[in-house]
Write a protein that holds these residues in place. Structure first.
Motif, PDB file in Angstrom:
ATOM      1  N   ALA A 103     -56.513   2.546  -7.511  1.00 27.31           N
ATOM      2  CA  ALA A 103     -57.416   2.495  -8.660  1.00 27.31           C
ATOM      3  C   ALA A 103     -56.680   2.044  -9.915  1.00 27.31           C
ATOM      4  N   ILE A 104     -55.465   2.528 -10.106  1.00 28.72           N
ATOM      5  CA  ILE A 104     -54.656   2.111 -11.258  1.00 28.72           C
ATOM      6  C   ILE A 104     -54.413   0.605 -11.204  1.00 28.72           C
ATOM      7  N   ASN A 105     -54.020   0.113 -10.049  1.00 30.26           N
ATOM      8  CA  ASN A 105     -53.769  -1.323  -9.899  1.00 30.26           C
ATOM      9  C   ASN A 105     -55.035  -2.139 -10.163  1.00 30.26           C
ATOM     10  N   TYR A 106     -56.153  -1.639  -9.677  1.00 28.98           N
ATOM     11  CA  TYR A 106     -57.421  -2.355  -9.910  1.00 28.98           C
ATOM     12  C   TYR A 106     -57.733  -2.428 -11.398  1.00 28.98           C
ATOM     13  N   ILE A 107     -57.601  -1.306 -12.091  1.00 32.27           N
ATOM     14  CA  ILE A 107     -57.897  -1.253 -13.522  1.00 32.27           C
ATOM     15  C   ILE A 107     -56.998  -2.219 -14.296  1.00 32.27           C
ATOM     16  N   ILE A 108     -55.733  -2.258 -13.939  1.00 28.30           N
ATOM     17  CA  ILE A 108     -54.794  -3.175 -14.599  1.00 28.30           C
ATOM     18  C   ILE A 108     -55.199  -4.625 -14.352  1.00 28.30           C
ATOM     19  N   ASP A 109     -55.399  -4.969 -13.085  1.00 30.56           N
ATOM     20  CA  ASP A 109     -55.724  -6.360 -12.727  1.00 30.56           C
ATOM     21  C   ASP A 109     -57.055  -6.795 -13.331  1.00 30.56           C
ATOM     22  N   TYR A 110     -58.053  -5.916 -13.257  1.00 32.47           N
ATOM     23  CA  TYR A 110     -59.378  -6.247 -13.788  1.00 32.47           C
ATOM     24  C   TYR A 110     -59.302  -6.453 -15.299  1.00 32.47           C
ATOM     25  N   SER A 111     -58.606  -5.571 -15.987  1.00 29.62           N
ATOM     26  CA  SER A 111     -58.508  -5.666 -17.452  1.00 29.62           C
ATOM     27  C   SER A 111     -57.802  -6.939 -17.881  1.00 29.62           C
ATOM     28  N   LYS A 112     -56.718  -7.262 -17.209  1.00 23.67           N
ATOM     29  CA  LYS A 112     -55.959  -8.460 -17.578  1.00 23.67           C
ATOM     30  C   LYS A 112     -56.750  -9.733 -17.280  1.00 23.67           C
ATOM     31  N   SER A 113     -57.432  -9.758 -16.146  1.00 19.77           N
ATOM     32  CA  SER A 113     -58.167 -10.969 -15.782  1.00 19.77           C
ATOM     33  C   SER A 113     -59.446 -11.124 -16.599  1.00 19.77           C
ATOM     34  N   THR A 114     -60.044 -10.015 -17.007  1.00 20.75           N
ATOM     35  CA  THR A 114     -61.307 -10.066 -17.745  1.00 20.75           C
ATOM     36  C   THR A 114     -61.095 -10.314 -19.235  1.00 20.75           C
ATOM     37  N   TRP A 115     -60.120  -9.633 -19.829  1.00 18.82           N
ATOM     38  CA  TRP A 115     -59.936  -9.723 -21.280  1.00 18.82           C
ATOM     39  C   TRP A 115     -58.595 -10.337 -21.693  1.00 18.82           C
ATOM     40  N   ASN A 116     -57.755 -10.639 -20.718  1.00 18.57           N
ATOM     41  CA  ASN A 116     -56.475 -11.291 -21.004  1.00 18.57           C
ATOM     42  C   ASN A 116     -55.718 -10.561 -22.115  1.00 18.57           C
ATOM     43  N   CYS A 117     -55.587  -9.249 -21.936  1.00 20.95           N
ATOM     44  CA  CYS A 117     -54.949  -8.435 -22.972  1.00 20.95           C
ATOM     45  C   CYS A 117     -53.970  -7.451 -22.345  1.00 20.95           C
ATOM     46  N   PRO A 118     -53.081  -6.870 -23.160  1.00 16.19           N
ATOM     47  CA  PRO A 118     -52.159  -5.858 -22.632  1.00 16.19           C
ATOM     48  C   PRO A 118     -52.911  -4.623 -22.135  1.00 16.19           C
ATOM     49  N   VAL A 119     -52.289  -3.913 -21.203  1.00 19.13           N
ATOM     50  CA  VAL A 119     -52.850  -2.664 -20.679  1.00 19.13           C
ATOM     51  C   VAL A 119     -51.851  -1.542 -20.928  1.00 19.13           C
ATOM     52  N   VAL A 120     -52.350  -0.441 -21.451  1.00 20.75           N
ATOM     53  CA  VAL A 120     -51.517   0.728 -21.731  1.00 20.75           C
ATOM     54  C   VAL A 120     -52.120   1.929 -21.021  1.00 20.75           C
ATOM     55  N   PHE A 121     -51.308   2.651 -20.278  1.00 16.02           N
ATOM     56  CA  PHE A 121     -51.733   3.918 -19.686  1.00 16.02           C
ATOM     57  C   PHE A 121     -51.056   5.053 -20.440  1.00 16.02           C
ATOM     58  N   TYR A 122     -51.749   6.171 -20.577  1.00 21.36           N
ATOM     59  CA  TYR A 122     -51.107   7.331 -21.193  1.00 21.36           C
ATOM     60  C   TYR A 122     -51.235   8.550 -20.291  1.00 21.36           C
ATOM     61  N   THR A 123     -50.271   9.426 -20.399  1.00 18.04           N
ATOM     62  CA  THR A 123     -50.261  10.665 -19.622  1.00 18.04           C
ATOM     63  C   THR A 123     -50.494  11.859 -20.539  1.00 18.04           C
ATOM     64  N   ASN A 124     -50.855  12.973 -19.938  1.00 19.78           N
ATOM     65  CA  ASN A 124     -50.923  14.229 -20.685  1.00 19.78           C
ATOM     66  C   ASN A 124     -49.521  14.750 -20.979  1.00 19.78           C
ATOM     67  N   PRO A 125     -49.377  15.608 -21.967  1.00 17.98           N
ATOM     68  CA  PRO A 125     -48.106  16.312 -22.138  1.00 17.98           C
ATOM     69  C   PRO A 125     -47.793  17.135 -20.892  1.00 17.98           C
ATOM     70  N   TYR A 126     -46.576  17.638 -20.823  1.00 22.77           N
ATOM     71  CA  TYR A 126     -46.142  18.358 -19.624  1.00 22.77           C
ATOM     72  C   TYR A 126     -46.986  19.611 -19.390  1.00 22.77           C
ATOM     73  N   TYR A 127     -47.384  19.788 -18.139  1.00 25.81           N
ATOM     74  CA  TYR A 127     -47.942  21.055 -17.673  1.00 25.81           C
ATOM     75  C   TYR A 127     -47.586  21.177 -16.200  1.00 25.81           C
ATOM     76  N   GLU A 128     -47.605  22.391 -15.684  1.00 29.38           N
ATOM     77  CA  GLU A 128     -47.181  22.639 -14.315  1.00 29.38           C
ATOM     78  C   GLU A 128     -48.192  22.085 -13.326  1.00 29.38           C
ATOM     79  N   SER A 129     -47.824  20.998 -12.664  1.00 29.66           N
ATOM     80  CA  SER A 129     -48.682  20.412 -11.637  1.00 29.66           C
ATOM     81  C   SER A 129     -47.861  19.425 -10.820  1.00 29.66           C
TER      82      SER A 129
END
Length: 265
Positions: free
Chosen positions: A169-195
């Motif tokens: 799903a991550i790869n799809y979102i990256i590829d789709y975003s780049k091919s559709t809008w030709n723009c950078p893609v940024v992912f963000y994570t939550n701060p640390y928690y036990e998981s």
């Protein structure tokens, strides 16, 4: 007598149906109040409005715009779930604060409880497909959803292309975003928690980032970012996943801006 029997039976059936409907509504109201999802999601505001971190001190209208910003005039697509939505902060998240401070426009396409993994119409993948393809986004910012971890979705491998694993799903979102809008893609994570599941997701995202050339706002592994006092944590976080307004404004937004500025420099 037969007619009376039929009517009595129909009445019992109707009463049972009505009871089931009432129970379903009550359950949905509870889900809205407790977890801010479902048709009564905003009922959670009744609880979170009293949190110190959601006080008027941190209201969006009290935030001043920056004199200069490389994000000024940019259009940003924010894709995510409850953390992007601002579920525990009266629906104000880093999205609104970034837009206000940096004078940029945005689309916040966030639905609480949803996953990256494509498991229905509200998944990240399916919602991304509904976004206007002709809109000229300058960057897509996507949340690494904690829901995939809590729901124990299959992680997969960094090269996956199928959308029924987290990596795929991550790869799809990256590829789709780049091919559709030709723009950078940024992912963000939550701060640390036990998981363990979420930790594995973050590591997989880092692998994908080297393959796909994307930027990560890695709050999870940022030791300095996570080095705050317990009092600050209590002010900034409504629970281990969801920030308050104070958390978004004072803790998250500066880090997001720091990384986003680098994307456009």
């Amino acid at each position: 007598n037969a007619w009376v029997f039929v009517m009595s039976k129909c009445t019992r059936i109707i009463l049972i149906i009505l009871a089931v409907i009432v129970l379903i509504v009550l359950w949905l109201m509870f889900c809205g109040y407790e977890w801010t999802w479902g048709p009564f999601g905003k009922m959670g505001n009744l609880k979170y409005r009293s949190f110190e971190g959601n006080s008027d001190e941190f209201a969006l209208e009290n935030v001043e715009s920056l004199d200069e910003s490389v994000l000024k005039g940019k259009d940003i697509l924010f894709l995510g779930s409850s953390v992007t939505y601002g579920a525990n902060s009266l629906q104000t998240s880093f999205v609104e604060y970034i837009a206000k401070r940096n004078d940029c426009s945005y689309l916040k396409w966030a639905v609480s409880g949803t996953t990256l993994v494509n498991n229905g119409p509200n998944s990240y993948v399916e919602r991304l497909k509904t976004v206007d393809k002709d809109r000229k986004f300058d960057v897509v910012v996507c949340q690494l959803s904690t829901n995939d971890a809590s729901q124990k979705k299959k992680l997969g491998s960094a090269n996956d292309t199928g959308t029924h694993t987290i990596c795929g799903a991550i790869n799809y979102i990256i590829d789709y975003s780049k091919s559709t809008w030709n723009c950078p893609v940024v992912f963000y994570t939550n701060p640390y928690y036990e998981s363990e599941e979420y930790s594995n997701m973050v590591e997989a995202l880092k692998q994908i980032s080297t393959i796909k050339d994307i930027t990560i706002i890695d709050l999870y592994n940022d030791v300095t970012f996570n080095d705050i006092s317990q009092d600050e944590y209590n002010l900034y976080m409504a629970d281990k996943i969801h920030p308050t307004k104070a958390g978004y404004l004072k803790w998250w937004t500066p880090k997001f801006e720091e990384i986003l500025y680098k994307v456009f420099k």
